[in-house]
Motif scaffolding. Sequence first.
Motif, short mmCIF file in Angstrom:
data_model
loop_
_atom_site.label_atom_id
_atom_site.label_comp_id
_atom_site.label_asym_id
_atom_site.label_seq_id
_atom_site.Cartn_x
_atom_site.Cartn_y
_atom_site.Cartn_z
N TYR A 69 31.55 41.37 37.48
CA TYR A 69 31.44 40.67 38.75
C TYR A 69 32.72 40.77 39.58
CZ TYR A 69 26.97 38.62 37.46
OH TYR A 69 25.64 38.45 37.12
N GLY A 70 33.87 40.85 38.92
CA GLY A 70 35.13 40.88 39.65
C GLY A 70 35.42 42.20 40.33
N SER A 71 35.03 43.31 39.70
CA SER A 71 35.36 44.62 40.27
C SER A 71 34.15 45.49 40.51
CB SER A 71 36.31 45.37 39.32
OG SER A 71 35.65 45.70 38.10
N GLY A 72 32.99 45.08 39.98
CA GLY A 72 31.80 45.91 40.10
C GLY A 72 31.69 46.94 39.00
N THR A 73 32.73 47.06 38.17
CA THR A 73 32.72 48.00 37.06
C THR A 73 33.02 47.24 35.78
OG1 THR A 73 33.52 49.78 38.49
CG2 THR A 73 33.74 50.10 36.10
N ARG A 223 41.52 37.06 40.67
CA ARG A 223 41.58 38.13 41.67
C ARG A 223 40.29 38.20 42.48
NH1 ARG A 223 44.59 40.90 37.61
NH2 ARG A 223 42.68 41.72 36.66
N GLY A 224 39.17 37.86 41.85
CA GLY A 224 37.91 37.94 42.55
C GLY A 224 37.43 36.62 43.12
N ALA A 225 38.28 35.57 43.07
CA ALA A 225 37.81 34.24 43.44
C ALA A 225 37.28 34.18 44.86
CB ALA A 225 38.93 33.22 43.27
N GLY A 226 37.86 34.97 45.77
CA GLY A 226 37.40 34.94 47.14
C GLY A 226 36.13 35.74 47.35
N VAL A 227 35.72 36.49 46.32
CA VAL A 227 34.58 37.39 46.46
C VAL A 227 33.37 36.89 45.69
CG1 VAL A 227 33.77 39.75 46.10
CG2 VAL A 227 36.16 39.32 46.71
N TYR A 228 33.60 36.37 44.48
CA TYR A 228 32.47 35.89 43.71
C TYR A 228 32.70 34.44 43.31
CZ TYR A 228 34.90 37.09 39.29
OH TYR A 228 35.77 37.19 38.25
N PHE A 229 32.91 34.09 42.05
CA PHE A 229 32.90 32.69 41.62
C PHE A 229 33.53 31.77 42.66
CE2 PHE A 229 33.46 34.72 37.22
CZ PHE A 229 32.13 35.02 37.16
N THR A 230 32.94 30.60 42.87
CA THR A 230 33.31 29.75 43.99
C THR A 230 34.19 28.58 43.59
OG1 THR A 230 31.24 28.54 43.67
CG2 THR A 230 31.22 30.32 45.28
N GLY A 231 34.89 28.67 42.48
CA GLY A 231 35.64 27.52 42.00
C GLY A 231 37.11 27.49 42.34
N ALA A 232 37.60 28.29 43.30
CA ALA A 232 39.03 28.41 43.53
C ALA A 232 39.76 27.08 43.72
CB ALA A 232 39.29 29.35 44.71
#
Length: 298
Positions: A69-73, A223-232
């Motif tokens: 989910y964080g990088s797509g890979t 690193r992916g907080a702004g893109v996927y998981f919404t708990g920042a």
Amino acid sequence: MSYRLGKLPAQPARPQLRLSAILAERRPAPPASSDWQADTIRWPLYGNDRIGDCTCAGVGHMVNQLTFYGSGTETLPAEASVVGMYSAITGYSPSDPGSDTGAYCQDVLGYWRKTGLEGHKVVAYASLDVGNLTEIKQAISLFGSVYVGLSFPSSAMDQFNAGEPWDVVKGARVEGGHCVVVGAYGQGKLGLITWGAETEMTEVFWRKYVDEAWVVLDADGLRGAGVYFTGAPSWYALGEQYAALTGETNPIPKPGPVPSPPPAPTPSPAPGLDPRLVQVAELMSGWARDNHVSTKGV
């Protein structure tokens, strides 16, 4: 096919961060369902068919999910690395079957934070209230998955082998402790990963057998907080709690302010009359009066 357990009993008296207060204060009720277990994610066994490294296999599965989910890979740690992690924590040696004693979830999480697995490290982790399924669902929907420890009844192995959800069976004997990753819920069940496959447990099973649950915040998630998981925002609040408990610096960057919407444009004032037109109108009105011409209706 045979599978192994390997989670040692929960240790609620050990110092630990707790997410309960943060979730209660900062988050609304969870959605009716959530699913962070995409069908294309691969879930290797990581040796848990022959040794009791379920706690470390769970780390491998969380790396699978977070990188997907964080990088797509998706990153697939090598089985040898997962088994090596288990050996470093417990002293397990393949040449000594008696050294395969299992591990405590909190020891595994601590190792993940300090040492990591193939470069993937935990930034922080916090326990959840296993008796509060609303909190568990909040954690899954916000952070993607929950690292879960449970007492494992013999009936659940039969259900797993039959492709059925884990449910309570009266009189089932507890065989030991097990660790799984839970990344989905809905319609009275929770989706989980174990032994290289996806299955489900009922909420009734959870309430009877689960004895610990943890939210894991790793670098991929941040690193992916702004893109996927919404708990920042909750992550940062958890970092503040971490700093108070350990005396270390909050490892989680403070979320930036939410940008304000641009102000609405101020309407331009209505244009004034051209003074030349005013002068012409006055001259025409005077001429009309002098020549007895009516301007009514003009």
